[in-house]
Design a protein around this motif. Structure first.
Motif, PDB file in Angstrom:
ATOM      1  N   ALA A  19       0.716  -1.297  -0.116  1.00 58.74           N
ATOM      2  CA  ALA A  19       0.031  -0.189  -0.050  1.00 58.74           C
ATOM      3  C   ALA A  19       0.600   0.897   0.158  1.00 58.74           C
ATOM      4  CB  ALA A  19      -0.696   0.053   1.194  1.00 58.74           C
ATOM      5  N   GLY A  66       1.032   5.499   0.697  1.00 64.38           N
ATOM      6  CA  GLY A  66       0.131   6.783   1.141  1.00 64.38           C
ATOM      7  C   GLY A  66       1.436   7.949   0.493  1.00 64.38           C
ATOM      8  N   ASP A  93      -1.599  11.787   3.844  1.00 67.76           N
ATOM      9  CA  ASP A  93      -0.581  11.512   4.874  1.00 67.76           C
ATOM     10  C   ASP A  93      -0.012  10.014   4.098  1.00 67.76           C
ATOM     11  OD1 ASP A  93      -0.542  10.210   7.267  1.00 67.76           O
ATOM     12  OD2 ASP A  93      -2.377  10.177   8.023  1.00 67.76           O
ATOM     13  N   LEU A 114      -1.129   5.437   9.656  1.00 68.06           N
ATOM     14  CA  LEU A 114      -2.056   4.781   9.050  1.00 68.06           C
ATOM     15  C   LEU A 114      -2.059   4.039   7.546  1.00 68.06           C
ATOM     16  CD1 LEU A 114      -5.325   5.737   9.407  1.00 68.06           C
ATOM     17  CD2 LEU A 114      -3.815   8.009   7.920  1.00 68.06           C
ATOM     18  N   ILE A 115      -1.353   4.152   6.978  1.00 69.06           N
ATOM     19  CA  ILE A 115      -0.658   3.616   5.514  1.00 69.06           C
ATOM     20  C   ILE A 115      -1.399   1.617   5.713  1.00 69.06           C
ATOM     21  CG2 ILE A 115      -0.030   3.097   3.703  1.00 69.06           C
ATOM     22  CD1 ILE A 115       1.349   5.698   3.783  1.00 69.06           C
ATOM     23  N   ASN A 171      -3.022   0.456   7.851  1.00 70.59           N
ATOM     24  CA  ASN A 171      -4.047   0.319   8.766  1.00 70.59           C
ATOM     25  C   ASN A 171      -5.567   0.125   7.814  1.00 70.59           C
ATOM     26  OD1 ASN A 171      -6.180  -0.071  10.967  1.00 70.59           O
ATOM     27  ND2 ASN A 171      -6.341   2.125  11.206  1.00 70.59           N
ATOM     28  N   LYS A 172      -5.480   1.433   7.191  1.00 72.50           N
ATOM     29  CA  LYS A 172      -5.997   1.598   5.710  1.00 72.50           C
ATOM     30  C   LYS A 172      -6.215   0.496   4.726  1.00 72.50           C
ATOM     31  CE  LYS A 172      -6.865   6.677   6.209  1.00 72.50           C
ATOM     32  NZ  LYS A 172      -7.422   7.724   5.374  1.00 72.50           N
ATOM     33  N   ASN A 173      -5.389  -0.066   4.608  1.00 66.10           N
ATOM     34  CA  ASN A 173      -5.759  -1.048   3.376  1.00 66.10           C
ATOM     35  C   ASN A 173      -5.103  -2.855   4.593  1.00 66.10           C
ATOM     36  OD1 ASN A 173      -5.365   0.412   1.268  1.00 66.10           O
ATOM     37  ND2 ASN A 173      -3.813   1.444   2.429  1.00 66.10           N
TER      38      ASN A 173
END
Length: 105
Positions: free
Chosen positions: A50, A52, A65, A70-71, A73-75
């Motif tokens: 992933a 970001g 971002d 966060l990258i 977690n989001k993916n």
């Protein structure tokens, strides 16, 4: 004399502001990919990847971002194998793009 000081100050900002764009710099153009960190135990496979990005325009506006956590977690990446980076800039202050690339399971 004041005009000379202002010119030198502005020139310094443009010359020294390029320090956070990556390991190599290009005043007119820059496009690089570079290694970040790797899981030292080497027990996580790089199944998913992933990306970001954070962008800056004219040194005035910055958005996005590029945080690895966060990258991931989001993916849906719960275990991180590697964290790499890439950067792109055009005329140094006109446009900049800094990306974090996360791989894992």
């Amino acid at each position: 004399m004041k005009m000379k000081i202002v010119f030198i100050s502005l020139l310094s900002v443009f010359l020294f502001a390029n320090c956070a764009i990556g390991p190599t710099h290009g005043f007119i153009f820059n496009s690089t990919k570079f290694a970040g960190t790797i899981n030292p135990e080497n027990n996580v496979k790089a199944v998913k990847e992933a990306k970001g990005c954070q962008m800056t325009i004219l040194y005035l506006v910055s958005f996005g971002d590029a945080g690895a956590g966060l990258i991931a977690n989001k993916n849906g990446i719960s275990k991180i194998a590697t964290i790499d980076h890439s950067s792109f800039s055009l005329l140094t202050g006109l446009f900049r793009n800094y990306c974090t690339i996360v791989s894992g399971e």
